[in-house]
Design a protein around this motif. Structure first.
Motif, PDB file in Angstrom:
ATOM      1  N   ASP A  58      -8.569  -5.516  -3.800  1.00  0.00           N
ATOM      2  CA  ASP A  58      -7.958  -4.235  -3.989  1.00  0.00           C
ATOM      3  C   ASP A  58      -8.872  -2.981  -3.243  1.00  0.00           C
ATOM      4  OD1 ASP A  58      -5.725  -5.007  -5.038  1.00  0.00           O
ATOM      5  OD2 ASP A  58      -6.234  -4.312  -6.959  1.00  0.00           O
ATOM      6  N   ALA A 113      -8.804  -3.753   0.248  1.00  0.00           N
ATOM      7  CA  ALA A 113      -7.510  -3.144   0.903  1.00  0.00           C
ATOM      8  C   ALA A 113      -7.487  -1.861   1.470  1.00  0.00           C
ATOM      9  CB  ALA A 113      -6.303  -3.430   0.023  1.00  0.00           C
ATOM     10  N   LYS A 121      -8.719  -7.913   4.694  1.00  0.00           N
ATOM     11  CA  LYS A 121      -7.969  -9.014   4.068  1.00  0.00           C
ATOM     12  C   LYS A 121      -8.776 -10.042   3.426  1.00  0.00           C
ATOM     13  CE  LYS A 121      -3.945  -7.878   7.335  1.00  0.00           C
ATOM     14  NZ  LYS A 121      -3.072  -8.434   8.078  1.00  0.00           N
ATOM     15  N   HIS A 142      -1.258  -7.691  -1.713  1.00  0.00           N
ATOM     16  CA  HIS A 142      -0.536  -7.268  -0.313  1.00  0.00           C
ATOM     17  C   HIS A 142      -1.495  -7.777   0.668  1.00  0.00           C
ATOM     18  CE1 HIS A 142       0.320  -4.628   2.889  1.00  0.00           C
ATOM     19  NE2 HIS A 142       1.664  -5.033   2.779  1.00  0.00           N
ATOM     20  N   ASN A 143      -2.686  -7.699   0.739  1.00  0.00           N
ATOM     21  CA  ASN A 143      -3.658  -7.790   1.762  1.00  0.00           C
ATOM     22  C   ASN A 143      -3.972  -9.115   1.986  1.00  0.00           C
ATOM     23  OD1 ASN A 143      -5.204  -7.196  -0.761  1.00  0.00           O
ATOM     24  ND2 ASN A 143      -7.032  -6.620   0.546  1.00  0.00           N
TER      25      ASN A 143
END
Ligand code: GCO
Ligand code: MG
Length: 413
Positions: free
Chosen positions: A311, A314, A319, A344-345
């Motif tokens: 996180d 990110a 990534k 997400h990343n």
């Protein structure tokens, strides 16, 4: 409910693994990977001799509190042994929590952010013909991303390059037993020459692009062997071949070394498989000196710590590229896959399939199809250790090789 039983399993189905088993008072079993290649018994002792008694009677649901207690309360913090031990506890507790909820772990991490996890494999060969053969085999089996390592003229066996004949198996084993399969007594030594390597590799990438086109994602691992200025020149020289990443180009403990590499090239950089906390990345992430975080869930304090690290990355557009060699057990691999699916990343996942012997001992629910992995939908991590099968494989000491320069000087990993 509380933690009632904590045991450490050491087994060697093809290679050594250390697995933590936590059992709750209502009989739920959680598994955690504590394998630290070549230093397995140190982590087993840390768990057995120092952590097991602390865990008994604790509430298994308090994962964050347990993590903070194991990390902050002791006087001695960090280091691969400590962080692998904490990782194993953390994975086992997440496994238990997800089993209790009746869901695959990724659901507790926010649910799936993608349908499949793009994986890269290891293709290697002593010369270009063998390497090309290996890459062709992997591309035909569906891989869209391939890490390439190859021999360097004038040097003998190099780490990361398979000794197997082409057409058989293209992977290498990251730790070596003695030649007859019994316990090793010391690391084998290889000879390394950075100049010869730097002169040889750009031509290899040129040939790969000529033979496989522009779509294939090509990755390469420098195994921490270049000085900052050598790495800067290398990253610049290989720019035309558009690598997906150049991994571990300089020694891992010197975060500022990558400033020089960054100033000179746009080749994407990955590092972190030897790191064990977010602090190892502080400069790298805040100064955007890397593109991919390479930590293993097993060596970085587990799912709790890895989620926070990713996180943090990110925020800076960096990534994931979670470490996934054969010395991460199927339990550690499953932990990586649940994170990969949820965050997400996500960038890419390393996938070095375990041997059949290993997979007879660890029953897994993850799948690999046409280049993509998925953790499966079994509640928890989706991996169970068959302790009876494991008991047939006695721990066998093995070491990663060491390397020296051509004049005999000990060189970096
Ligand atoms: C990689 C690696 C591994 C490590 C090994 C050490 O997968 O990128 O560099 O081969 O060297 O996992 O234990
Ligand atoms: Mg590596």
């Amino acid at each position: 409910m509380t933690i009632e039983n904590v045991t450490v399993n050491v087994t060697s189905p093809g290679r050594n693994f250390v697995t933590l088993k936590i059992v709750t008072s209502d009989g739920i079993v959680g598994w955690g990977d504590a394998t630290l290649n070549g230093r397995e018994l140190s982590v087993a002792s840390y768990l057995d001799d120092h952590l097991a008694s602390i865990l008994i009677g604790r509430d298994e649901d308090r994962i964050e509190d347990t993590w903070q207690y194991l990390y902050r309360s002791p006087y001695w913090r960090r280091g691969p042994v400590t962080m692998a031990a904490i990782a194993a506890v953390d994975m086992a507790l997440w496994d238990i929590k997800a089993k209790k909820a009746g869901v695959p772990l990724y659901q507790l991490l926010g649910g799936a952010s993608r349908d499949g996890i793009r994986a890269y494999c290891h293709a290697s060969g002593g010369d270009y013909a063998a390497l090309k053969d290996a890459i062709t085999g992997y591309v035909e089996s569906g891989f869209t991303a391939v890490r390439v390592q190859t021999g360097v003229p004038g040097l003998g066996q190099i780490y990361g390059v398979a000794t197997n004949k082409p057409g058989a198996k293209y992977d290498y084993e990251p730790a070596k037993r003695a030649a007859d399969g019994t316990a090793a007594t010391a690391p084998t030594e290889e000879v390394w020459d950075t100049n010869a390597y730097l002169a040889h590799m750009p031509g290899v990438f040129e040939s790969i692009r000529a033979d496989f086109g522009t779509d294939l994602r090509i990755l390469h691992d420098g195994h921490h062997r270049m000085s900052p200025i050598e790495a800067a020149r290398f990253a610049k020289d290989v720019e035309p071949y558009r690598l997906f990443w150049l991994e571990d180009c300089t020694p891992g403990e010197d975060q500022t070394a990558l400033r020089l590499v960054r100033q000179h090239s746009t080749t994407p950089l990955a590092i972190g498989e030897v790191f064990n906390t977010v602090f190892d990345y502080q400069t790298l992430i805040t100064e955007r000196l890397i593109d991919y975080v390479r930590s293993a869930v097993t060596h970085t304090g587990g799912i709790t710590a890895m989620k926070k690290l990713l996180d943090f990355a990110a925020i800076y557009g960096i990534k994931s590229g979670i470490h996934g060699p054969t010395d991460i057990s199927p339990v550690g691999m499953a932990a990586a896959l649940h994170l990969d699916l949820a965050i997400h990343n996500f960038g890419i996942q390393e996938y070095m399939p375990h041997s059949e012997t290993t997979l007879d001992v660890f029953q897994t629910s993850f799948t690999f199809e046409r280049g993509f992995l998925h953790p499966g939908d079994t509640p928890g991590l989706g991996v169970e250790l068959d302790e009876e099968a494991a008991s047939a494989f006695e721990y066998t000491k093995a070491y990663l090789p060491a390397n020296r320069l051509t004049d005999g000087t000990v060189h970096d990993w």
